[in-house]
Design a protein around this motif. Structure first.
Motif, PDB file in Angstrom:
ATOM      1  N   GLN A 130       1.029   2.262  -1.811  1.00 55.37           N
ATOM      2  CA  GLN A 130       1.557   0.857  -2.787  1.00 55.37           C
ATOM      3  C   GLN A 130       1.140   1.050  -4.297  1.00 55.37           C
ATOM      4  O   GLN A 130       1.903   0.483  -5.182  1.00 55.37           O
ATOM      5  N   ASP A 131      -0.319   1.434  -4.306  1.00 55.57           N
ATOM      6  CA  ASP A 131      -0.748   1.458  -5.856  1.00 55.57           C
ATOM      7  C   ASP A 131      -0.074   2.111  -6.781  1.00 55.57           C
ATOM      8  O   ASP A 131       0.138   1.623  -7.934  1.00 55.57           O
ATOM      9  N   PRO A 132       0.689   3.295  -6.283  1.00 56.90           N
ATOM     10  CA  PRO A 132       1.336   3.956  -7.475  1.00 56.90           C
ATOM     11  C   PRO A 132       2.511   3.192  -7.994  1.00 56.90           C
ATOM     12  O   PRO A 132       3.022   3.440  -9.171  1.00 56.90           O
ATOM     13  N   VAL A 133       3.193   2.171  -7.274  1.00 57.29           N
ATOM     14  CA  VAL A 133       4.156   1.301  -7.861  1.00 57.29           C
ATOM     15  C   VAL A 133       3.795   0.207  -8.705  1.00 57.29           C
ATOM     16  O   VAL A 133       4.238  -0.096  -9.852  1.00 57.29           O
ATOM     17  N   THR A 134       2.645  -0.569  -7.954  1.00 60.71           N
ATOM     18  CA  THR A 134       2.039  -1.516  -8.813  1.00 60.71           C
ATOM     19  C   THR A 134       0.731  -1.759  -8.616  1.00 60.71           C
ATOM     20  O   THR A 134       0.380  -2.025  -7.149  1.00 60.71           O
ATOM     21  N   ASN A 135      -0.265  -1.433  -9.414  1.00 62.70           N
ATOM     22  CA  ASN A 135      -1.526  -1.923  -8.978  1.00 62.70           C
ATOM     23  C   ASN A 135      -2.137  -2.691 -10.357  1.00 62.70           C
ATOM     24  O   ASN A 135      -2.670  -1.831 -11.152  1.00 62.70           O
ATOM     25  N   ASN A 136      -1.592  -3.815 -10.678  1.00 66.79           N
ATOM     26  CA  ASN A 136      -1.618  -4.369 -11.742  1.00 66.79           C
ATOM     27  C   ASN A 136      -2.944  -5.323 -11.889  1.00 66.79           C
ATOM     28  O   ASN A 136      -3.741  -5.487 -11.248  1.00 66.79           O
ATOM     29  N   GLU A 137      -2.879  -6.143 -12.796  1.00 67.82           N
ATOM     30  CA  GLU A 137      -4.023  -7.108 -13.187  1.00 67.82           C
ATOM     31  C   GLU A 137      -4.174  -8.248 -12.192  1.00 67.82           C
ATOM     32  O   GLU A 137      -5.047  -8.633 -11.822  1.00 67.82           O
ATOM     33  N   PHE A 138      -2.729  -9.103 -12.143  1.00 70.51           N
ATOM     34  CA  PHE A 138      -2.620 -10.130 -11.285  1.00 70.51           C
ATOM     35  C   PHE A 138      -1.476 -10.108 -10.262  1.00 70.51           C
ATOM     36  O   PHE A 138      -1.731  -9.972  -9.073  1.00 70.51           O
ATOM     37  N   PHE A 139      -0.195  -9.810 -10.821  1.00 65.91           N
ATOM     38  CA  PHE A 139       0.785  -9.874  -9.991  1.00 65.91           C
ATOM     39  C   PHE A 139       1.085  -8.609  -9.771  1.00 65.91           C
ATOM     40  O   PHE A 139       1.188  -7.467 -10.607  1.00 65.91           O
ATOM     41  N   ASP A 140       1.541  -8.375  -8.330  1.00 64.62           N
ATOM     42  CA  ASP A 140       2.185  -7.048  -7.834  1.00 64.62           C
ATOM     43  C   ASP A 140       3.294  -7.409  -7.023  1.00 64.62           C
ATOM     44  O   ASP A 140       3.758  -8.383  -6.606  1.00 64.62           O
ATOM     45  N   VAL A 141       4.068  -6.436  -6.679  1.00 65.17           N
ATOM     46  CA  VAL A 141       5.308  -6.490  -5.776  1.00 65.17           C
ATOM     47  C   VAL A 141       4.587  -6.645  -4.449  1.00 65.17           C
ATOM     48  O   VAL A 141       3.384  -6.417  -4.151  1.00 65.17           O
ATOM     49  N   THR A 142       5.204  -7.571  -3.602  1.00 62.75           N
ATOM     50  CA  THR A 142       4.530  -7.951  -2.098  1.00 62.75           C
ATOM     51  C   THR A 142       4.476  -6.751  -1.168  1.00 62.75           C
ATOM     52  O   THR A 142       5.169  -5.692  -1.277  1.00 62.75           O
ATOM     53  N   ASP A 143       3.460  -7.055  -0.456  1.00 58.97           N
ATOM     54  CA  ASP A 143       3.279  -6.019   0.710  1.00 58.97           C
ATOM     55  C   ASP A 143       3.732  -6.636   2.266  1.00 58.97           C
ATOM     56  O   ASP A 143       4.185  -7.737   2.055  1.00 58.97           O
ATOM     57  N   SER A 144       3.406  -5.832   3.010  1.00 61.10           N
ATOM     58  CA  SER A 144       3.963  -6.312   4.552  1.00 61.10           C
ATOM     59  C   SER A 144       3.075  -7.408   4.961  1.00 61.10           C
ATOM     60  O   SER A 144       2.091  -7.747   4.240  1.00 61.10           O
ATOM     61  N   PRO A 145       3.496  -8.437   5.828  1.00 61.95           N
ATOM     62  CA  PRO A 145       2.905  -9.561   6.233  1.00 61.95           C
ATOM     63  C   PRO A 145       1.258  -9.143   6.827  1.00 61.95           C
ATOM     64  O   PRO A 145       0.368  -9.997   6.725  1.00 61.95           O
ATOM     65  N   VAL A 146       1.306  -8.171   7.377  1.00 56.94           N
ATOM     66  CA  VAL A 146      -0.071  -7.421   8.168  1.00 56.94           C
ATOM     67  C   VAL A 146      -0.953  -7.435   6.950  1.00 56.94           C
ATOM     68  O   VAL A 146      -2.204  -7.533   7.114  1.00 56.94           O
ATOM     69  N   SER A 147      -0.687  -6.712   5.705  1.00 63.83           N
ATOM     70  CA  SER A 147      -1.255  -6.387   4.587  1.00 63.83           C
ATOM     71  C   SER A 147      -1.980  -7.734   3.939  1.00 63.83           C
ATOM     72  O   SER A 147      -2.880  -7.774   3.329  1.00 63.83           O
TER      73      SER A 147
END
Length: 362
Positions: A130-147
């Motif tokens: 997940q982090d290589p795609v977005t590991n930003n300051e506040f907003f990120d793309v979403t993860d699965s509900p269990v995450s």
């Protein structure tokens, strides 16, 4: 979990490197460092009714201590402990004051055999997929509900996935590295949904060749299987029935060259009961470019949801597009500012918004 990282070192006209941890002791093979950051930001984000809500807030300020000591020339013991605190609230306010809770806390051994650790840290699928795609300051793309991450830090309730873990990570053999581990929940733990102790397996592999790398991770999520405590929809599991949380896995390909980094991701959450939680496919593309005074970055993710009849009866959307844009500007080797905007393609534009802030690291 959100982590504030400046991917490109502070360079250009500043001609300096990023701030480093302060070493307070280094003698006879033992070293102790302290580090941390202050993060204050402003956000304006839409709620579920489509109304904008704004505030000045703490964006994850952290204080940490880490240490290591040489046991013998091929073996080193180490530890790391981080705590979070609120930098935006006055002393004596209704919010928690001071150092409020621990973040990553672990210890381990590393050497020619690889790395073995126990404690609490980010999940492997977070770090490698997940982090290589977005590991930003506040907003990120979403993860699965269990995450538990909806992109804007408002549903990070399942930080439990980070704790009670053991892991072994191999050395790099000809560009190939692998990691295996388990999260163990004993029968004495309150968060254990089962009556017996259980170890949930996770593992992954990464291959790096020059500027290109590819990583794949699997997480069994077995610690979230258990007995339903309340009715879920008309045709979903009823109270007293067993629930299977399913499985999570993903793969990410990443290319890094000089100031440019590009990553492509496929991530799947395969529900064990899609009348409760839907199957989810996520296709993501992220890029970050260091322009000399900071970074500019962007990410796009397509989310495909496919639930059972009961889930579809109360959910209109089965797919959406997510876009995150941002930029940082370096004020000094230890301080930078950022601005971000996000669009999540949800009903009433829920969670769409902007954020600006500043970070001081030491």
């Amino acid at each position: 979990m959100k982590k504030t990282l400046l991917v490109t070192a502070i360079a250009g006209a500043l001609g300096a490197s990023a701030a480093q941890a302060a070493t307070v002791y280094n003698q006879d093979g033992t070293q102790l460092d302290i580090y941390g950051n202050l993060q204050t930001a402003y956000k304006s984000v839409n709620n579920a009714e489509g109304n904008s809500e704004d505030e000045i807030f703490d964006n994850g300020s952290t204080f940490g201590v880490k240490g290591q000591h040489v046991i013998n020339p091929g073996l080193t013991g180490y530890f790391k402990a981080e705590w979070e605190f609120n930098a935006d609230e006055a002393k004596g306010s209704d919010q928690q004051d001071g150092i409020s809770r621990s973040d990553q806390v672990y210890m381990g051994l590393q050497g020619n055999f690889g790395d073995a650790r126990v404690g609490s840290w980010d999940t492997l699928i977070d770090d490698w997929v997940q982090d290589p795609v977005t590991n930003n300051e506040f907003f990120d793309v979403t993860d699965s509900p269990v995450s538990g991450d909806d992109g804007v830090n408002t549903q990070n309730t399942d930080t439990d996935r980070e704790g009670d873990k053991i892991q072994y990570m191999s050395p790099v053999f000809g560009g190939l590295q692998f990691a295996v581990g388990a999260q163990y929940k004993g029968d004495a733990e309150a968060e254990n949904v089962d009556s017996d102790g259980n170890a949930a397996f996770f593992g992954g592999a990464k291959y790096t060749m020059g500027a290109f790398s590819v990583a794949g991770v699997y997480d069994s999520l077995d610690n979230y299987d258990g007995e339903i405590t309340g009715d879920i929809y008309d045709t979903g599991p009823e109270a007293g029935e067993d629930f299977d949380a399913g499985d999570q896995y993903g793969i990410t390909a990443e290319y890094t060259m000089e100031q440019l980094q590009v990553a492509l991701k496929y991530e799947r959450y395969e529900s064990g009961d899609d009348d409760y939680l839907p199957d989810e496919n996520r296709f993501g593309l992220g890029s970050r470019y260091g322009y000399g005074y900071g970074d500019v970055y962007a990410a796009y993710q397509y989310v495909d949801l496919s639930g059972g009849d009961a889930w579809e009866a109360v959910n209109d959307d089965d797919s959406r597009n997510e876009i995150v844009l941002g930029a940082t500007y370096n004020i000094s080797p230890a301080m930078y500012t950022f601005i971000e905007g996000a669009w999540y393609d949800r009903e009433e534009d829920e969670n769409d918004g902007i954020a600006v802030g500043a970070v001081y690291s030491f």
